[in-house]
Structures are given as structure tokens and as C-alpha cells.
Design an enzyme around this catalytic site. Structure first.
Site, short mmCIF file in Angstrom:
data_model
loop_
_atom_site.label_atom_id
_atom_site.label_comp_id
_atom_site.label_asym_id
_atom_site.label_seq_id
_atom_site.Cartn_x
_atom_site.Cartn_y
_atom_site.Cartn_z
N HIS A 15 49.14 17.12 41.66
CA HIS A 15 48.61 16.54 40.41
C HIS A 15 49.10 15.11 40.23
O HIS A 15 50.18 14.87 39.70
CB HIS A 15 49.03 17.41 39.21
CG HIS A 15 48.35 17.02 37.93
ND1 HIS A 15 47.68 17.91 37.13
CD2 HIS A 15 48.24 15.82 37.31
CE1 HIS A 15 47.19 17.29 36.07
NE2 HIS A 15 47.53 16.01 36.16
N HIS A 17 47.25 11.03 39.57
CA HIS A 17 46.00 10.27 39.35
C HIS A 17 46.04 8.97 40.14
O HIS A 17 46.99 8.20 40.01
CB HIS A 17 45.84 9.96 37.86
CG HIS A 17 45.68 11.18 37.01
ND1 HIS A 17 44.46 11.59 36.51
CD2 HIS A 17 46.59 12.10 36.58
CE1 HIS A 17 44.62 12.70 35.80
NE2 HIS A 17 45.91 13.04 35.82
N ASP A 19 44.32 6.29 39.65
CA ASP A 19 44.35 5.12 38.75
C ASP A 19 45.63 5.06 37.93
O ASP A 19 45.84 4.11 37.17
CB ASP A 19 43.10 5.06 37.85
CG ASP A 19 42.77 6.40 37.22
OD1 ASP A 19 43.43 7.41 37.55
OD2 ASP A 19 41.85 6.46 36.38
N GLY A 184 41.19 13.96 30.61
CA GLY A 184 40.91 13.30 29.33
C GLY A 184 41.48 14.10 28.17
O GLY A 184 42.35 14.95 28.35
N HIS A 214 42.72 20.14 33.37
CA HIS A 214 43.83 19.77 32.48
C HIS A 214 43.72 20.64 31.23
O HIS A 214 42.72 20.53 30.50
CB HIS A 214 43.71 18.31 32.03
CG HIS A 214 44.18 17.30 33.02
ND1 HIS A 214 43.48 16.99 34.16
CD2 HIS A 214 45.30 16.52 33.03
CE1 HIS A 214 44.14 16.05 34.82
NE2 HIS A 214 45.24 15.74 34.16
N GLU A 217 48.29 21.02 27.90
CA GLU A 217 49.31 19.96 27.99
C GLU A 217 49.73 19.62 26.56
O GLU A 217 50.88 19.82 26.18
CB GLU A 217 48.73 18.74 28.71
CG GLU A 217 49.72 17.58 28.81
CD GLU A 217 49.09 16.33 29.43
OE1 GLU A 217 47.86 16.27 29.59
OE2 GLU A 217 49.86 15.39 29.76
N HIS A 238 49.12 21.13 34.01
CA HIS A 238 50.17 21.25 32.98
C HIS A 238 50.28 22.72 32.49
O HIS A 238 51.12 23.44 32.96
CB HIS A 238 49.93 20.30 31.80
CG HIS A 238 49.83 18.86 32.21
ND1 HIS A 238 50.94 18.08 32.40
CD2 HIS A 238 48.77 18.06 32.47
CE1 HIS A 238 50.56 16.86 32.77
NE2 HIS A 238 49.25 16.83 32.84
N ASP A 295 51.96 12.82 38.18
CA ASP A 295 50.90 12.53 37.21
C ASP A 295 50.45 11.06 37.23
O ASP A 295 49.43 10.75 37.83
CB ASP A 295 51.35 12.97 35.80
CG ASP A 295 50.19 13.36 34.90
OD1 ASP A 295 49.06 13.43 35.39
OD2 ASP A 295 50.43 13.63 33.70
N ASP A 296 51.17 10.16 36.56
CA ASP A 296 50.80 8.74 36.48
C ASP A 296 52.03 7.85 36.70
O ASP A 296 52.53 7.22 35.76
CB ASP A 296 50.20 8.42 35.10
CG ASP A 296 48.90 9.13 34.85
OD1 ASP A 296 47.89 8.79 35.49
OD2 ASP A 296 48.89 10.07 34.02
ZN LIG Z 1 46.99 14.54 34.76
#
Ligand SMILES: [Zn+2]
Length: 364
Positions: A15, A17, A19, A184, A214, A217, A238, A295-296
């Protein structure tokens, strides 16, 4: 000197992303090249603006993307390069297999309605975005020897994009694409049942496209239940709030549902409140099927090791648990069975563990 990693053996990440995993230097490079003004001139300054140190609200988190997505979206060179550099980043983190996810529509500037990030209309379609990311990942895999596959994201607020997302999954199946996701704002009322998402997930089931969502979360256990029962998800992104519904939690444990846990992310987004026990501790104690993920990392100023360090130092995770959860990640990945087997064997060898004995079912 860099700190020794909290777990120095091969890892699997499911998991993360694309971007949310871009090098700040690359953002600066393309901003200059494309004449886009950024609020920073150096990588360090940019990371201060985009990155988070303390928990912030979801709207604050989302504004981060508005700074830099216009720099990458709509540029063929940038899209391919972030995919290539992503594999390099993961190789450095000791990841041997990664599934990276993104919305093709959020990186496009043509044949997408509305055009995201206030871009002028161009000629990079969602279809071409997938093709470019595939090229970057494949070149990265060759150069850095980390196996990289991709998951295409539907976005909760844009159900009109979802039917195309599943078509792109079918078109580019196994040319890095191995699954579909729904990302999202999960608190958008009724979004699990928006016809566009329903149609896409139905088609995914029909076509054998793997599914994750997702859910749970920040949203309730009910969103997780919808992901499982309505969208037929095979993994939960999550899923922390599943714990609020004992019946659902017991059922998902029985069904061996995989939870993609992102500990450091859960702290910074406020999905987990530090005054409560982290759901990962419960998952560990109950021997649940879950993985650890970043994640990010661009926004959370982290690497995958941040998540391992947090669970090791603050939650008492052991080397044995890290091995167990990585094996579970490999078992729950979206690779075809034979490649999954190879990945598992790679882990067993590296962890000096004997592969589990074949069960009678394996010979049927
Ligand atoms: Zn995510």
C-alpha cells in the site's frame, strides 16, 4: 551515518501511492522545466512545505497534492520518471516486491472530465498515463531488481472515472497492472454504492481483476463491511475501524482478510489517536493477516523503515512478527500463483525459515 534499519531483511509493500512517493528534487526539476512556480527553491524547503511533522486535518493533507501534482500531471517525461525513481527508492529500502497504486486520471490532462489540478487541456490521456507508468516501472525493475506491479485507483468523488479504470486494468493486465483500488474521501456518503464504482468492481470480479479498497481508515466499520460485501474487496486499505464492530472483525479474521496497515500515516492523518492503542497492536496480538506500508512517504517525510521503527520501538514488534507479516503480505499480494510462490520462497530463504509443508489440497 544512517541508522541501521529496524528490519534488515527483504520486505514486501502493498500500500503505497505513486503520487505520494516522488522525490522533491524531481518536482523541482520539472517545475523549472515546465515554468511552474513552486513556493520553494530547494528540495529541503519544498519538503518542509509539502511534508508533515504533526497530525493535520484531511483538507490540509489534501492541499499538499495541489502544490506539486500540476508539475507532474500531463508530462510524459515526468510520469515515466517518477515511476522509475519509485522502484529505485523501494530497492534502497530493501523491498523485494511492491504494489504501487495511483489514479491514471489524476495524472492526465486529456480525455478526463474534469481536468484535474486546474491544468490546461493537453494530450496525455489516462490510457497513456498507465502505459508510461508501466514503462517506468519495468525499466526500474530491470535496473534495481525490485519487482514492481501496479494497482489502478478509482476515486470516491469521481465515480464517472471508475468504468474506465477497470477497462485500463483489463487492457494492461500483468503489464504491471494487477489490481483495482478505491481511494479518496471514504466519508462521502453512500460512495461505496455509487453506480460507477459498483459497475467497475462488478466488472473486476467478472474479469478476475484483484480488488482492494481504502476503508475504515477514518470511516466507520460499516464502510469496511460495504467494501467486503458490496465491492467484494480481497484486501482492506487501513481498516482500523473494523475493530469497532466485533462481529465484522471476527468474521474478517475467519475469512483471513488482509489489512494494509500504514502506522506512521495513521498518526499524521489522525486516523489513529495516540491516546488509544494502535490497531496494529491488536492485529499483531490476534495474529491477523496484515502488512506494514508507507502510504505517502513524500508527504509523511518517511521511508518504509519509519513504519517498522515505529512499530518496533513504540509497540514492541519483534523480528519474528516482521517476518510473519511480510510472509502474509506475500501470500496476500496480487501476483499470479506461480510468481507468488517464487516470492514466498525468496522470503523463506532470506528469513532462514523452512517453507510450510504442502497440504493435501496442494496436490489436488
Ligand atoms: Zn492509501
Amino acid at each position: 551515518m544512517a541508522r541501521a534499519p529496524a528490519f534488515d531483511k527483504p520486505r514486501v509493500e502493498l500500500h503505497v501511492h505513486l503520487d505520494g512517493a516522488i522525490k522533491p528534487e524531481t518536482i523541482l526539476y520539472f517545475a523549472k522545466k515546465r515554468g511552474i512556480t513552486l513556493p520553494a527553491d530547494t528540495a529541503i524547503e519544498l519538503q518542509q512545505i509539502i511534508g508533515m511533522d504533526e497530525p493535520q486535518s484531511l483538507p490540509e493533507f489534501l492541499t499538499k497534492f495541489e502544490y506539486y501534482m500540476p508539475v507532474i500531471a500531463g508530462s510524459r517525461e515526468a510520469i515515466k520518471r517518477i515511476a522509475y525513481e519509485f522502484v529505485e527508492m523501494k530497492a534502497k529500502e530493501g523491498v523485494v516486491y511492491v504494489e504501487v497504486r495511483y489514479s491514471p486520471h489524476l495524472l492526465a490532462n486529456a480525455e478526463v472530465e474534469p481536468i484535474p489540478w486546474k491544468q490546461a487541456e493537453g494530450d496525455v490521456t489516462p490510457d497513456e498515463v498507465v502505459n508510461l507508468v508501466n514503462q517506468g516501472l519495468q525499466q526500474g525493475e530491470k535496473a534495481f531488481r525490485t519487482k514492481a506491479r501496479s494497482i489502478l485507483c478509482c476515486m470516491r468523488h469521481q465515480p464517472n472515472w471508475s468504468p474506465e479504470v477497470v477497462e485500463l486494468c483489463k487492457k494492461y493486465w500483468q503489464q504491471t497492472v494487477v489490481g483495482i483500488d478505491l481511494a479518496g474521501d471514504e466519508t462521502i456518503e453512500g460512495s461505496s454504492s455509487f453506480p460507477g464504482h459498483l459497475e467497475a468492481y462488478k466488472e473486476a470480479v467478472k474479469s478476475g481483476i484483484h480488488r482492494t479498497v481504502h476503508a475504515g481508515e477514518v470511516g466507520s466499520a460499516e464502510i469496511v463491511r460495504e467494501a467486503v460485501d458490496v465491492l467484494k474487496t480481497e484486501r482492506v486499505g487501513h481498516g482500523y475501524h473494523t475493530l469497532e464492530d466485533k462481529t465484522l472483525y471476527d468474521r474478517l479474521q475467519k475469512e483471513n482478510m488482509h489489512f494494509e496497515v500504514c502506522p506512521w500515516s495513521s498518526y499524521l492523518t489522525g486516523a489513529w489517536k495516540p491516546e488509544t492503542e494502535h490497531p496494529a497492536i491488536r492485529f499483531k496480538n490476534d495474529k491477523v493477516n496484515y502488512s506494514l506500508n508507507s502510504d505517502d512517504p513524500l508527504i509523511f517525510k518517511s521511508t518504509l523503515d519509519t513504519d517498522y521503527r515505529m512499530t518496533k520501538e513504540d509497540m514492541g514488534f519483534t523480528e519474528e512478527e516482521f517476518k510473519r507479516l511480510n510472509i502474509n503480505a506475500a501470500r496476500s499480494c496480487f501476483l499470479p500463483e506461480n510468481e507468488k510462490e517464487d516470492l514466498l520462497n525468496q522470503l523463506y530463504r532470506a528469513y532462514r525459515m523452512p517453507p510450510p509443508p504442502a497440504t493435501a489440497g496442494d496436490f489436488c
